[in-house]
Design a protein around this motif. Structure first.
Motif, short mmCIF file in Angstrom:
data_model
loop_
_atom_site.label_atom_id
_atom_site.label_comp_id
_atom_site.label_asym_id
_atom_site.label_seq_id
_atom_site.Cartn_x
_atom_site.Cartn_y
_atom_site.Cartn_z
N ASP A 41 0.82 -1.21 0.00
CA ASP A 41 0.00 0.00 0.00
C ASP A 41 0.86 1.26 0.00
OD1 ASP A 41 -2.41 1.34 -0.04
OD2 ASP A 41 -2.72 1.23 2.12
N MET A 65 1.29 -0.39 -5.09
CA MET A 65 0.29 0.63 -5.37
C MET A 65 0.93 2.03 -5.44
SD MET A 65 -2.11 -1.56 -5.48
CE MET A 65 -3.75 -0.79 -5.50
N LYS A 66 0.32 2.90 -6.20
CA LYS A 66 0.84 4.27 -6.37
C LYS A 66 0.56 5.12 -5.14
CE LYS A 66 -0.14 4.16 -11.35
NZ LYS A 66 -0.99 4.74 -12.44
N LYS A 67 -0.67 5.03 -4.63
CA LYS A 67 -1.09 5.86 -3.50
C LYS A 67 -1.59 4.98 -2.36
CE LYS A 67 -2.54 9.76 -6.40
NZ LYS A 67 -3.68 10.64 -6.78
N ARG A 69 -4.05 3.81 0.31
CA ARG A 69 -5.50 3.91 0.42
C ARG A 69 -6.03 3.30 1.71
NH1 ARG A 69 -7.98 5.55 -4.13
NH2 ARG A 69 -9.40 6.33 -2.54
N CYS A 74 -6.99 -1.74 0.61
CA CYS A 74 -5.88 -2.56 0.09
C CYS A 74 -6.36 -3.99 -0.16
CB CYS A 74 -4.76 -2.53 1.13
SG CYS A 74 -3.12 -2.86 0.48
N GLU A 274 -14.90 4.31 -7.05
CA GLU A 274 -13.49 4.21 -6.66
C GLU A 274 -13.04 2.75 -6.67
OE1 GLU A 274 -12.59 6.03 -2.98
OE2 GLU A 274 -12.93 8.08 -3.68
N SER A 278 -10.01 0.80 -8.92
CA SER A 278 -8.89 0.61 -7.99
C SER A 278 -7.65 0.04 -8.67
CB SER A 278 -9.31 -0.31 -6.84
OG SER A 278 -9.71 -1.59 -7.31
N GLU A 280 -6.37 0.99 -11.32
CA GLU A 280 -5.59 2.09 -11.89
C GLU A 280 -4.55 2.60 -10.91
OE1 GLU A 280 -8.17 5.14 -13.33
OE2 GLU A 280 -9.33 3.78 -14.61
N ASN A 281 -4.70 2.24 -9.63
CA ASN A 281 -3.73 2.64 -8.61
C ASN A 281 -2.52 1.72 -8.57
OD1 ASN A 281 -2.86 4.32 -6.45
ND2 ASN A 281 -3.64 2.85 -4.95
N ASN A 283 0.93 0.45 -9.53
CA ASN A 283 2.13 1.01 -10.17
C ASN A 283 2.83 -0.07 -11.00
OD1 ASN A 283 4.18 2.89 -10.77
ND2 ASN A 283 5.41 2.17 -9.05
#
Length: 289
Positions: A41, A65-67, A69, A74, A274, A278, A280-281, A283
């Motif tokens: 995460d 993950m990029k950000k 959450r 997660c 969202e 998800s 898209e988050n 990486n």
């Protein structure tokens, strides 16, 4: 039988690597094909080198993950990824710090063999925290039961058949509370007794504030029932206490109103849009084995 173990992680690599070693030991001799998917995460902690053998595991992948959450989201994102991208029969979500004991994985799998189409939960029968935290957790369980009618004795540590994973990723509630959403979806469940393990490294990250938020997030899944039961409670309470109203006797009223407001505020976390995006988050995805 193909089983995916889903582990959310944030800045606790030392623990999750210890967990991987213990999982590898515990599943020795099992016929099932077991893989691990770690959802990172957006950790800021430097990861140590991964340099040990996990010969009993089919594969170990890390979804970075990029950000950040949060823990619940997660797990939800991991379930969605597995449902869409992986070939599997069951998913076992578990915490990565040692509190979900790998010794119980065999028990979950054995129970899944006995009841192949049912959700298997690891119900807590013994906890390892201090007295005050245990008391807070008991209060959480009682409040949940009183205002939702549901007795929820499990957390993330479960064994989910593929059909229930598909149902979970269709529900907005999963984006906010795993156990609340699962309770709503799987009315009939089987369980194994589970002892809360000790963290491998460092103190527990579940503070009293986080416990309160966790409790209210579960309750928010059943907000309509909560609202009805709260109105009934307040009506009965005012009737019984009508001759004895004071600043002290109004405390339960204030607490119930606070709960109602908090539950409906937290229900905004159930965002299906969202949840649907998800992935898209993500990486990148690393293969550790």
């Amino acid at each position: 039988m193909k089983i995916k173990i889903l582990i959310p992680i944030y800045n606790d690599w030392q623990s999750v690597f210890k967990l991987l070693e213990n999982i590898n030991l515990e599943i020795a001799g099992l016929e099932e094909e077991i893989s691990v998917i770690i959802v990172n995460d957006a950790s800021t902690e430097q990861r140590s080198e991964f340099n040990f053998s996990l010969n009993n595991l089919k594969s170990v992948n890390v979804i970075n993950m990029k950000k950040n959450r949060g823990h619940a989201r997660c797990i939800a994102a991991g379930l969605k990824y597995i449902n869409e991208k992986e070939d599997f029969d069951y998913v076992i979500p578990m915490d990565g710090d040692g509190e979900d004991r790998p010794e119980e994985i065999k028990m979950l799998i054995d129970e899944a063999k006995n009841y192949p189409d049912m959700v298997i939960t690891a119900n807590r029968v013994k906890r390892s925290e201090g007295f005050i935290f245990k008391l807070g957790y008991q209060i959480h369980k009682y409040f949940t039961y009183i205002f939702t009618g549901e007795s929820i004795k499990f957390g993330n540590y479960t064994c989910l058949p593929k059909s229930f994973v598909a149902k979970m990723v269709e529900k907005a509630a999963t984006w906010s509370s795993f156990s609340g959403s699962l309770t709503k979806i799987a009315k009939e469940r089987k369980s194994i007794p589970s002892n809360r393990g000790l963290r491998y490294f460092g103190p527990s990250k579940m503070s009293y504030v986080n416990l309160l938020k966790h409790s209210l997030s579960i309750i928010s899944v059943f907000r309509k029932t909560v609202l009805v039961r709260s109105i009934i409670f307040l009506a009965v309470y005012f009737f019984l206490m009508s001759q004895h109203l004071s600043a002290i006797t109004l405390i339960p009223v204030i607490l119930v109103i606070f709960m109602i407001v908090s539950v409906f505020v937290l229900s905004n976390r159930e965002n299906i849009m969202e949840f649907n995006i998800s992935q898209e988050n993500i990486n990148n995805i690393e293969n550790l084995k």
